[in-house]
Design a protein around this motif. Structure first.
Motif, PDB file in Angstrom:
ATOM      1  N   GLU A 178      -2.276   0.924   7.050  1.00 11.11           N
ATOM      2  CA  GLU A 178      -1.158   0.515   6.571  1.00 11.11           C
ATOM      3  C   GLU A 178      -0.184   1.522   6.840  1.00 11.11           C
ATOM      4  O   GLU A 178       0.956   1.541   6.326  1.00 11.11           O
ATOM      5  N   GLY A 179      -0.417   2.816   7.265  1.00 11.38           N
ATOM      6  CA  GLY A 179       0.315   3.954   7.864  1.00 11.38           C
ATOM      7  C   GLY A 179       0.571   4.661   6.563  1.00 11.38           C
ATOM      8  O   GLY A 179       1.809   5.545   6.540  1.00 11.38           O
ATOM      9  N   VAL A 180      -0.411   4.769   5.663  1.00 12.36           N
ATOM     10  CA  VAL A 180      -0.267   5.455   4.309  1.00 12.36           C
ATOM     11  C   VAL A 180      -0.887   6.809   4.341  1.00 12.36           C
ATOM     12  O   VAL A 180      -2.395   6.653   4.470  1.00 12.36           O
ATOM     13  N   THR A 181      -0.517   8.065   4.099  1.00 14.96           N
ATOM     14  CA  THR A 181      -1.474   9.302   3.858  1.00 14.96           C
ATOM     15  C   THR A 181      -1.041   9.636   2.354  1.00 14.96           C
ATOM     16  O   THR A 181       0.061  10.047   1.909  1.00 14.96           O
ATOM     17  N   PRO A 182      -1.903   9.325   1.544  1.00 11.53           N
ATOM     18  CA  PRO A 182      -1.887   9.909   0.159  1.00 11.53           C
ATOM     19  C   PRO A 182      -1.627  11.194   0.035  1.00 11.53           C
ATOM     20  O   PRO A 182      -2.127  12.210   0.760  1.00 11.53           O
ATOM     21  N   GLU A 183      -0.745  11.682  -0.698  1.00 13.98           N
ATOM     22  CA  GLU A 183      -0.227  13.264  -1.012  1.00 13.98           C
ATOM     23  C   GLU A 183      -1.410  13.826  -1.896  1.00 13.98           C
ATOM     24  O   GLU A 183      -1.519  15.026  -1.623  1.00 13.98           O
ATOM     25  N   ARG A 184      -2.260  13.283  -2.709  1.00 15.36           N
ATOM     26  CA  ARG A 184      -3.168  13.838  -3.503  1.00 15.36           C
ATOM     27  C   ARG A 184      -4.164  13.023  -3.812  1.00 15.36           C
ATOM     28  O   ARG A 184      -4.190  11.889  -4.253  1.00 15.36           O
ATOM     29  N   ILE A 185      -5.555  13.740  -3.635  1.00 18.42           N
ATOM     30  CA  ILE A 185      -6.922  13.007  -3.906  1.00 18.42           C
ATOM     31  C   ILE A 185      -7.782  13.985  -4.844  1.00 18.42           C
ATOM     32  O   ILE A 185      -7.534  15.205  -4.421  1.00 18.42           O
ATOM     33  N   VAL A 186      -8.289  13.500  -5.607  1.00 18.12           N
ATOM     34  CA  VAL A 186      -8.968  14.169  -6.867  1.00 18.12           C
ATOM     35  C   VAL A 186     -10.170  13.881  -6.784  1.00 18.12           C
ATOM     36  O   VAL A 186     -10.514  12.546  -7.156  1.00 18.12           O
ATOM     37  N   GLU A 187     -11.296  14.423  -6.530  1.00 27.37           N
ATOM     38  CA  GLU A 187     -12.754  14.219  -6.383  1.00 27.37           C
ATOM     39  C   GLU A 187     -13.396  14.251  -7.812  1.00 27.37           C
ATOM     40  O   GLU A 187     -13.153  15.335  -8.347  1.00 27.37           O
ATOM     41  N   MET A 188     -14.063  13.339  -8.111  1.00 24.22           N
ATOM     42  CA  MET A 188     -14.682  13.159  -9.300  1.00 24.22           C
ATOM     43  C   MET A 188     -16.340  12.950  -9.327  1.00 24.22           C
ATOM     44  O   MET A 188     -16.631  12.197  -7.873  1.00 24.22           O
ATOM     45  N   GLY A 189     -17.095  13.119 -10.061  1.00 25.54           N
ATOM     46  CA  GLY A 189     -18.388  13.011 -10.066  1.00 25.54           C
ATOM     47  C   GLY A 189     -19.188  11.785 -10.572  1.00 25.54           C
ATOM     48  O   GLY A 189     -20.425  11.512 -10.710  1.00 25.54           O
ATOM     49  N   SER A 190     -18.046  10.941 -11.636  1.00 26.43           N
ATOM     50  CA  SER A 190     -18.746   9.793 -12.183  1.00 26.43           C
ATOM     51  C   SER A 190     -17.683   8.755 -12.328  1.00 26.43           C
ATOM     52  O   SER A 190     -16.667   8.939 -12.401  1.00 26.43           O
ATOM     53  N   TYR A 191     -18.137   7.458 -12.411  1.00 23.78           N
ATOM     54  CA  TYR A 191     -17.248   6.295 -12.258  1.00 23.78           C
ATOM     55  C   TYR A 191     -16.843   6.346 -14.097  1.00 23.78           C
ATOM     56  O   TYR A 191     -15.848   5.923 -14.159  1.00 23.78           O
ATOM     57  N   HIS A 192     -17.658   6.770 -14.884  1.00 23.88           N
ATOM     58  CA  HIS A 192     -17.047   6.892 -16.313  1.00 23.88           C
ATOM     59  C   HIS A 192     -15.833   7.891 -16.283  1.00 23.88           C
ATOM     60  O   HIS A 192     -14.629   7.687 -16.777  1.00 23.88           O
ATOM     61  N   ALA A 193     -15.986   9.019 -15.565  1.00 22.54           N
ATOM     62  CA  ALA A 193     -14.805   9.826 -15.529  1.00 22.54           C
ATOM     63  C   ALA A 193     -13.515   9.185 -14.948  1.00 22.54           C
ATOM     64  O   ALA A 193     -12.204   9.549 -15.311  1.00 22.54           O
ATOM     65  N   ALA A 199       0.841  -1.144  -0.124  1.00 20.55           N
ATOM     66  CA  ALA A 199      -0.042  -0.170  -0.073  1.00 20.55           C
ATOM     67  C   ALA A 199       1.065   1.122  -0.042  1.00 20.55           C
ATOM     68  O   ALA A 199       0.501   2.244  -0.210  1.00 20.55           O
ATOM     69  N   ARG A 200       2.088   1.018   0.393  1.00 22.48           N
ATOM     70  CA  ARG A 200       2.902   2.300   0.346  1.00 22.48           C
ATOM     71  C   ARG A 200       3.163   2.949  -0.916  1.00 22.48           C
ATOM     72  O   ARG A 200       3.808   3.916  -1.046  1.00 22.48           O
ATOM     73  N   GLU A 201       3.041   1.980  -1.973  1.00 19.53           N
ATOM     74  CA  GLU A 201       3.163   2.567  -3.268  1.00 19.53           C
ATOM     75  C   GLU A 201       2.341   3.523  -3.645  1.00 19.53           C
ATOM     76  O   GLU A 201       2.532   4.362  -4.673  1.00 19.53           O
ATOM     77  N   LEU A 202       1.198   3.669  -3.070  1.00 19.53           N
ATOM     78  CA  LEU A 202       0.154   4.576  -3.306  1.00 19.53           C
ATOM     79  C   LEU A 202       0.623   6.030  -2.653  1.00 19.53           C
ATOM     80  O   LEU A 202      -0.228   7.197  -2.989  1.00 19.53           O
ATOM     81  N   GLN A 203       1.454   6.074  -1.754  1.00 22.24           N
ATOM     82  CA  GLN A 203       1.857   7.210  -1.069  1.00 22.24           C
ATOM     83  C   GLN A 203       1.992   8.335  -1.921  1.00 22.24           C
ATOM     84  O   GLN A 203       1.698   9.695  -1.830  1.00 22.24           O
ATOM     85  N   THR A 204       2.645   8.147  -2.923  1.00 19.31           N
ATOM     86  CA  THR A 204       2.769   9.396  -3.996  1.00 19.31           C
ATOM     87  C   THR A 204       2.022   9.231  -5.314  1.00 19.31           C
ATOM     88  O   THR A 204       2.362   9.989  -6.180  1.00 19.31           O
ATOM     89  N   ARG A 205       0.950   8.716  -5.327  1.00 18.49           N
ATOM     90  CA  ARG A 205      -0.091   8.512  -6.267  1.00 18.49           C
ATOM     91  C   ARG A 205      -1.013   9.511  -6.128  1.00 18.49           C
ATOM     92  O   ARG A 205      -1.623   9.458  -5.018  1.00 18.49           O
ATOM     93  N   THR A 206      -1.499   9.810  -7.190  1.00 17.30           N
ATOM     94  CA  THR A 206      -2.834  10.483  -7.268  1.00 17.30           C
ATOM     95  C   THR A 206      -4.063   9.557  -7.242  1.00 17.30           C
ATOM     96  O   THR A 206      -4.004   8.470  -7.943  1.00 17.30           O
ATOM     97  N   LEU A 207      -4.851   9.746  -6.236  1.00 14.74           N
ATOM     98  CA  LEU A 207      -5.922   8.951  -5.788  1.00 14.74           C
ATOM     99  C   LEU A 207      -7.341   9.602  -6.454  1.00 14.74           C
ATOM    100  O   LEU A 207      -7.493  10.776  -6.229  1.00 14.74           O
TER     101      LEU A 207
END
Length: 297
Positions: free
Chosen positions: A205-220, A177-185
């Motif tokens: 897993e002790g991971v805090t993501p650096e960036r989260i982008v909110e979207m309005g649909s699963y297609h997007a 899960a630490r591989e997600l630390q620097t990934r955009t979610l």
């Protein structure tokens, strides 16, 4: 105050103004305006603040809306009861977007054919918003992610969903899960049960993501993941509903976070023939899928 007044009032709220409400009700605008004013006079309160040609729901209007929903729902149930057990009338169903896309099309099509006297309305939203709308009477039932922490709802489990991480096709195996630390979610906004699962898994897993982008649909979300923008957590069944996206799929390392139960909820004691018929259809279709797959759907 009568039911017709409440129906007009609720329609003005839902349509966002008198003009569209008059079109929906097949009335002239002046009649709708007059009926709202008469309702305000009868109750001795202001239901709307008028800002130019725009109506904004006042605090008293918010309070009345909840009662109007419940009274109109009871009236609809009474009408249905007078016609026996045949499903009829309006049924307002809410659903998580992934469930609506991957699980509902066939079931709703069969329900529509079997029960032509039911006027089905479907709205998608995150789990938290759907539960609030069911409790407040804005929806008759909703398909949400368990657990549901309330004693005011009846809960019918339907599907077990496997949640997986999706990434661009070029992404290699995910070892930690630490591989997600620097990934955009990429996620839905607050109130999305799957987002809460993702955040819970990462926190464990002790991971805090650096960036989260909110979207309005699963297609997007699927499109942006395929284009290399980031990663997302989705139910695996959703991928079969959109086979065009070229992605890599990665199971979660924690089984307790990877399985989510989709349930049908409605207010306790607020059942009606149309809702029971829909529940029966969903249960039957779930059993068919389980039999074909040889396991749990």
């Amino acid at each position: 105050m009568d039911l017709d007044d409440l129906h007009i009032f609720r329609t003005v709220v839902r349509e966002g103004g008198v003009t569209r409400a008059a079109e929906r009700l097949h009335r002239v605008q002046s009649n709708v305006t007059t009926r709202v004013q008469q309702l305000e006079a009868a109750l001795g309160v202001v239901l709307f603040h008028r800002e130019g040609r725009r109506l904004v729901l006042a605090p008293a209007g918010h309070l009345l809306l909840g009662y109007a929903d419940r009274l109109l729902d009871l009236a609809e149930q009474a009408r249905a009861a007078m016609h026996g057990s045949e499903p009829r009338g309006r049924l307002r169903l809410g659903s998580m977007e992934s469930t609506a896309a991957a699980r509902l099309p066939g079931s709703l099509a069969r329900f529509h054919v079997a029960h032509p006297k039911v006027q089905l309305e479907l709205r998608t939203a995150p789990t938290a918003a759907l539960i609030a709308d069911v409790l407040d009477g804005r929806l008759d039932a909703a398909l949400v992610c368990a657990p549901v922490d309330t004693e005011r709802l009846d809960v019918l489990p339907l599907w077990q969903e496997e949640l997986v991480l999706i990434a661009p096709a070029t992404q290699g195996p995910m070892r930690s899960a630490r591989e997600l630390q620097t990934r955009t979610l990429l996620t839905f906004g607050a109130g999305c049960a799957y987002r809460l699962r993702l955040e819970s898994w990462l926190a464990a897993e002790g991971v805090t993501p650096e960036r989260i982008v909110e979207m309005g649909s699963y297609h997007a979300i699927l499109g942006c993941v395929a284009a290399g923008m980031g990663m997302a957590l989705v139910p695996r069944v959703l991928l079969s509903a959109d086979p065009q996206a070229v992605l890599s799929v990665h199971p979660l390392g924690r089984a307790d976070h990877a399985v989510a139960t989709t349930v049908l909820v409605h207010r306790r004691g607020a059942g009606m023939p149309a809702l029971q018929a829909l529940a029966d259809q969903l249960v039957a279709d779930t059993q068919v899928v389980a039999t074909v797959s040889g396991g749990t759907a």
